[in-house]
Each structure stands twice: as C-alpha cells, then as structure tokens.
Motif scaffolding. Sequence first.
Motif, mmCIF file in Angstrom:
data_model
loop_
_atom_site.group_PDB
_atom_site.id
_atom_site.type_symbol
_atom_site.label_atom_id
_atom_site.label_comp_id
_atom_site.label_asym_id
_atom_site.label_seq_id
_atom_site.Cartn_x
_atom_site.Cartn_y
_atom_site.Cartn_z
ATOM 1 N N ILE A 109 33.100 54.121 33.109
ATOM 2 C CA ILE A 109 32.121 54.747 34.007
ATOM 3 C C ILE A 109 32.398 54.336 35.453
ATOM 4 C CG2 ILE A 109 30.235 53.036 34.123
ATOM 5 C CD1 ILE A 109 28.331 55.422 33.516
ATOM 6 N N TRP A 110 32.948 53.142 35.606
ATOM 7 C CA TRP A 110 33.403 52.664 36.916
ATOM 8 C C TRP A 110 34.363 53.694 37.523
ATOM 9 C CZ3 TRP A 110 35.133 46.865 37.110
ATOM 10 C CH2 TRP A 110 35.549 46.503 38.394
ATOM 11 N N MET A 142 33.524 33.413 39.642
ATOM 12 C CA MET A 142 33.511 33.779 38.229
ATOM 13 C C MET A 142 32.293 34.620 37.857
ATOM 14 S SD MET A 142 36.358 32.795 37.246
ATOM 15 C CE MET A 142 36.191 33.233 35.514
ATOM 16 N N LYS A 143 31.262 34.654 38.702
ATOM 17 C CA LYS A 143 30.105 35.520 38.441
ATOM 18 C C LYS A 143 30.479 36.996 38.609
ATOM 19 C CE LYS A 143 26.506 33.159 37.165
ATOM 20 N NZ LYS A 143 25.856 33.450 35.864
ATOM 21 N N ALA A 144 31.578 37.248 39.319
ATOM 22 C CA ALA A 144 32.042 38.625 39.518
ATOM 23 C C ALA A 144 33.082 39.019 38.469
ATOM 24 C CB ALA A 144 32.636 38.786 40.921
ATOM 25 N N MET A 145 33.337 38.123 37.494
ATOM 26 C CA MET A 145 34.367 38.377 36.483
ATOM 27 C C MET A 145 33.773 38.220 35.081
ATOM 28 S SD MET A 145 36.906 38.993 38.451
ATOM 29 C CE MET A 145 38.385 38.899 37.478
ATOM 30 N N PRO A 146 32.910 39.139 34.653
ATOM 31 C CA PRO A 146 32.216 38.986 33.369
ATOM 32 C C PRO A 146 33.158 39.088 32.161
ATOM 33 C CG PRO A 146 31.790 41.151 34.306
ATOM 34 C CD PRO A 146 32.508 40.369 35.358
ATOM 35 N N LYS A 147 32.778 38.404 31.102
ATOM 36 C CA LYS A 147 33.543 38.471 29.856
ATOM 37 C C LYS A 147 33.517 39.873 29.258
ATOM 38 C CE LYS A 147 32.674 33.680 28.391
ATOM 39 N NZ LYS A 147 32.075 32.837 27.317
ATOM 40 N N SER A 148 32.419 40.581 29.461
ATOM 41 C CA SER A 148 32.258 41.880 28.800
ATOM 42 C C SER A 148 33.336 42.889 29.187
ATOM 43 C CB SER A 148 30.873 42.451 29.102
ATOM 44 O OG SER A 148 30.676 42.591 30.494
ATOM 45 N N THR A 149 33.829 42.822 30.419
ATOM 46 C CA THR A 149 34.823 43.815 30.864
ATOM 47 C C THR A 149 36.257 43.298 30.816
ATOM 48 O OG1 THR A 149 34.479 43.131 33.172
ATOM 49 C CG2 THR A 149 33.182 45.001 32.374
ATOM 50 N N MET A 150 36.430 42.004 30.588
ATOM 51 C CA MET A 150 37.765 41.420 30.724
ATOM 52 C C MET A 150 38.761 41.961 29.698
ATOM 53 S SD MET A 150 37.324 37.608 29.070
ATOM 54 C CE MET A 150 39.063 37.297 29.192
ATOM 55 N N SER A 206 25.755 51.785 36.836
ATOM 56 C CA SER A 206 26.664 50.876 36.132
ATOM 57 C C SER A 206 26.074 49.485 36.077
ATOM 58 C CB SER A 206 28.019 50.826 36.836
ATOM 59 O OG SER A 206 27.964 49.994 37.974
ATOM 60 N N SER A 207 26.713 48.627 35.297
ATOM 61 C CA SER A 207 26.281 47.232 35.198
ATOM 62 C C SER A 207 27.236 46.309 35.933
ATOM 63 C CB SER A 207 26.200 46.814 33.729
ATOM 64 O OG SER A 207 27.493 46.817 33.147
ATOM 65 N N ILE A 208 28.085 46.864 36.790
ATOM 66 C CA ILE A 208 29.044 46.044 37.524
ATOM 67 C C ILE A 208 28.289 45.125 38.481
ATOM 68 C CG2 ILE A 208 31.045 46.126 39.064
ATOM 69 C CD1 ILE A 208 31.502 49.007 37.961
ATOM 70 N N SER A 209 28.796 43.906 38.667
ATOM 71 C CA SER A 209 28.124 42.929 39.519
ATOM 72 C C SER A 209 28.071 43.402 40.967
ATOM 73 C CB SER A 209 28.858 41.586 39.456
ATOM 74 O OG SER A 209 30.122 41.687 40.083
ATOM 75 N N ASP A 210 27.074 42.901 41.701
ATOM 76 C CA ASP A 210 26.892 43.309 43.097
ATOM 77 C C ASP A 210 28.137 43.002 43.937
ATOM 78 O OD1 ASP A 210 24.394 44.118 42.381
ATOM 79 O OD2 ASP A 210 23.303 42.585 43.505
ATOM 80 N N GLY A 211 28.744 41.829 43.699
ATOM 81 C CA GLY A 211 29.934 41.458 44.461
ATOM 82 C C GLY A 211 31.093 42.406 44.206
ATOM 83 N N ALA A 212 31.280 42.761 42.935
ATOM 84 C CA ALA A 212 32.369 43.680 42.595
ATOM 85 C C ALA A 212 32.105 45.069 43.159
ATOM 86 C CB ALA A 212 32.542 43.748 41.078
#
Length: 602
Positions: free
Chosen positions: A494-495, A417-425, A524-530
Amino acid sequence: MQKFTFLFLATMVFLGLQETHAFQEKDAALNKWLDKQYEELVMMSPLQLTSQGRKERYDEIDDMSEQAEEERLAWLEKSVQEMEANFSKDELSPEAQVSYELWKYQYEMAKEDVEFRRYPYVFEQMRGSHTFLPNMLINYHRVEDVSDMEALISRIRASGRAMNQLLERAILQADMGIRPPKFAYEIVIKEAKGLIAGQPFEEDGEESPLYKDAIGKIEALEEKGEINRDKASELRQQTEAALREDFKPVYEEMIAWLESELPNLEEKPTGVSRHPNGDAYYQHRLRASTTTDMSADEIHQIGLDEVARIQEEMKQIMADVEFEGDLHEFFEFINTDEQFFYPNTDEGRQGYIDDSKAFLDALTERLPNYFGILPKAELEVKRVEPFREQDGAPQHYSRGTPDGKRPGTYYAHLSDMKAMPKSTMEGVAYHEGNPGHHMQISIAQELEDIPKFRTQMGFNAYVEGWALYSEILAKEMGGYENPYYDFGRLVNEIWRAIRLVVDTGLHSKGWTEEQAVEYFKENSSISDGAIRAEVRRYMVIPGQATGYKIGMLKIQELRKMAEEELGDDFDIKGFHDTVLGGGAMPLDLLEREVKRWVKEKK
C-alpha cells in the motif's frame, strides 16, 4: 500424396534453417558492433568502470559539466545513426530486435534528459553528489596494490574539481528559479559538514569518513607486505594533503553557497509544477520512470484504486488475528506495540541485520522451484555508513560487480529503530535481496547471450516493478508465516500504491508536503518518521516513486495473461526466466517478449 507432404515439409525445414542461419549472422554482427559501441560509451565514465569492478581510468573522476553531457549525447546520436544505416531491424531475430530498439531508446531518453538537464536538483538529501562521490571512493574503489592507493589519492583530488563543476550547475539552476525545498539543503549542509569534520581537517576528534577509509586501506597494504612503513607514511601524508587541499576547500565553498541560498528556499513548497515549465518536466519524469505514456491523472487514479483494494486485504488479516477495532486502530497497534520493534541499541540493530539474513537464506533455498536462471553473485546485508545514514530513510540495494568480486549489498538505515518495524522487514528483505533486486540485477549482469550494454541497463518500472512483484511472490514461495509480517507485506504494497497518489498529488495537483504526509497517515501504518522521509524523497526525485506499482501491475498482468493462454502448460520457471532472461527493458518491450514466449509455448 505422402511423398508430396514429405517434400513440402523437408523444403519448409530447409528454408527455416536458412532463415535461422541468416538471422544468426546478422545478429552476431549487430551484437559485435553493439559491444564495441558500449565499450566506447562506458570508457567515457571512470566511475561507471569502477562500479563494474574495472580499473581502467582508475585515478579519474567523471567530467560533471554540461559540456560533457552534450558530447555524450552527440556520440549517442552518431552511434544510432550508424546502427540504422548499417543494420535493418527487419532482418534481425526478435531477440536482436530488442537490442536494436534498446540502444535507440536510451538515446531518445538521453535527448529528453538533456532538454531538462537543469531541472533535477543537483544537491538533495537522497542522491546528492556530496555523498555519492565519497561513497564511491569508500565502497567501490578497491585497493589491492600501491598503484590502486595512488589512484585513490588522485581521485580524492579530482573529486574537488567534480564537486566544483556540480556547484556551478547548482548556481545555474538557481538562476533559472529552480530550487529544492528548504529541508533538502539543510540536510545536505549537515552531511557535507560531517565529511570535513575530524582528522585530518582538525587536530582532535575522530577520523573523517574518507580519511578513516584511506588509512584502513594503507594499513591493509602494509600488513600484506605490499608496502613498507616509509611508503605507508608517505601515502598517509599524500592522502592528508589531498583532503585538505582539494576536497575540503570545495566542500567549504559548497556549504557557504548552500547556506546563502537558505533564505531563498520555500519552507512549505509544492512539487516541481511550481517551476518554469515544471508540468512538462514532470511528464518527462513519468515517462522515464514508468516507461509508459500514462498521464499524471491516470496514475493518480490507479493509486486510489489500489489503496482501496489493499485495505480490504488488510481488513481480512485484521479479522484473522481477531483484532477488535477498526483499521486505524490496528495501524496504531502495529505502530506502537513493543513486540513489533527492536530495541534502539547496537544489539537491536544487529538483530535486524541477523533476522533479515535468516529470512533471505530460507527463501533463497526455494528459488530453484520457481526459477531456472539463478544468480551466482553473493548477497550481503549491511547498515548504512554513519556519514550518509538518515533516520527513517528507506533501505536500498547496491549492485555488485559483474565478476562477483564485490557482492551485492542490501543497506538499511538503522539510526532510529522505531522507524524500522519488524512487521515490514521481511518484505523489504525480499524486495532488496532475493528474489528482488539482488536476483534480478545479478542475473542481468551475468547474462552472456545478449550484448554487454543490456546487462547493465536499469529501467525504473522494470527494476522496481520486479522487486515489488517479488514481495508477493515470496508469499507464494512460503514466506510470511507470521500473519503480522504478512500484514507488513501489505503495508509495503500500500506504501507503493500511496506513492502513485502522493507523487502525482505533489507534482501535478499542487499538494503541499503536509497534505502528502496526511494522506500517508490516513491510509497506512508506516511510522511518522518514515512517512516524512518518504514524502521528502518524492519531492526531490519527482516521478521515480511511480515506477514500482506500475511495473508490478504490468508483470502481474502479463503472468495472468500467460496463465490463461497456456492453462496446464503454464510453467512458472519459464515465465520468470522470460522476464529476467533479457535484462531490464521498457514495459512495452517486456510485454512483447512475454507474448512471444507464450506463442512459442503454444
């Protein structure tokens, strides 16, 4: 004078009606012929029939051999020759001309695909057949009576043959010196082992995915009274035998070969340009993915320009929420603050599903204000099944059946769930659901005034371009009330712009995986895992990621052109219905259709 004018107008109307009648007869003849051709074509693929909810050849799996590909291509060539001999494109209406051109276009692309058929990696972590076939049998093969269950067991046996054909192709590919990065086989080996672990392959442990699914389908038949206890026991035994005798051996053979290949794979590879004739293959993939003749350099520059533009919009939102610091510090805040994440628990995962549904339900109610054509098919939101779930892997959409019996499904990987932020959902939900993939694909499948083959076509730049356009359209429709979620929309956009830079960087400029990851992190602010999962996706599916932004930019360009041409007469419903009302198509044909609509409106 008035009499002359009346006679002239009457004559013109009469000639126009004659011309319309002539078009209608020839269009009808072409459409009837195309429907017959498409029926022959789709009957060649049992899995395609199943994906459409049909049950012909329900006990079979496709022939996965190179010979089958050549036979299909020869059939397409003969079909196009017959069309050109029997129908003159100039004598057809504009709508029928699109059908004519699309039928020929798919043959031309298939011809190029066969030319490069040993280049796409057979086994990789994104679209590998090792999980595709089990997924088809679990999620697409409906069991409504005993014959359906017997067909499923037959397919489990046939999947052994199909996987063996694919293994042979992977060996041929390796003999040419074409191998994926090492990480791809490491992930495939892990997933393949998971598919043959547990019952009935072992006495102890949980039921394996295919076995668990089959048992559930047998029990459902028994509960409905379709079969008695003895028949249920017999079907269970047949399922166990098929899994042990046909499914397991080929997976063991595949795993052994993949493990033997690991020493030959590169730990830190670049893109497909490292392969023999890799540059030509990549240009082919760009053509297929963007439906344009853009070069890798052109696409790379568009990506750089878009990244710069979107970052300026990001800074504006940063100012609106009164964040003190620079953009990278804002990225760090978005990536680490607990308010932007669900807990890594079952409750957190269900929260992601529930909130995604709520966003979709709210926007779906507003669709009639922006669209005349609306989808009938239902939409579900689900977590990806454990046997194919990967930390940080991207969400995706699976189309429903044209008859509506199987709904469209938005799948999310929720293991981390750390790779699935609320901000982008919120933006992702609109992309995969309404007004994105679900809406576009469902409408296409439900169209009745075009040949059947067009309802099932999918051009990457059109399909993904529409879904990305939908993300910003949702803002126009009242979405993203939370400014941080609007920032997430820009993170998503931006992704896609970064994809243009990274995909071309990897496959035409010699970038390594680490260089691509670093560019992603910087912009970007995408998580490292993503980010890692994304870059690895581009490395094994060259070009596919470029279609999103190229398609979106074209749709936005066409809308701007229509708005300027029509002024106060511009109708947003009419524009959207024009884009969606003919099914998926290459971008040049889409441009022609929009310009035709504008001309008719004027």
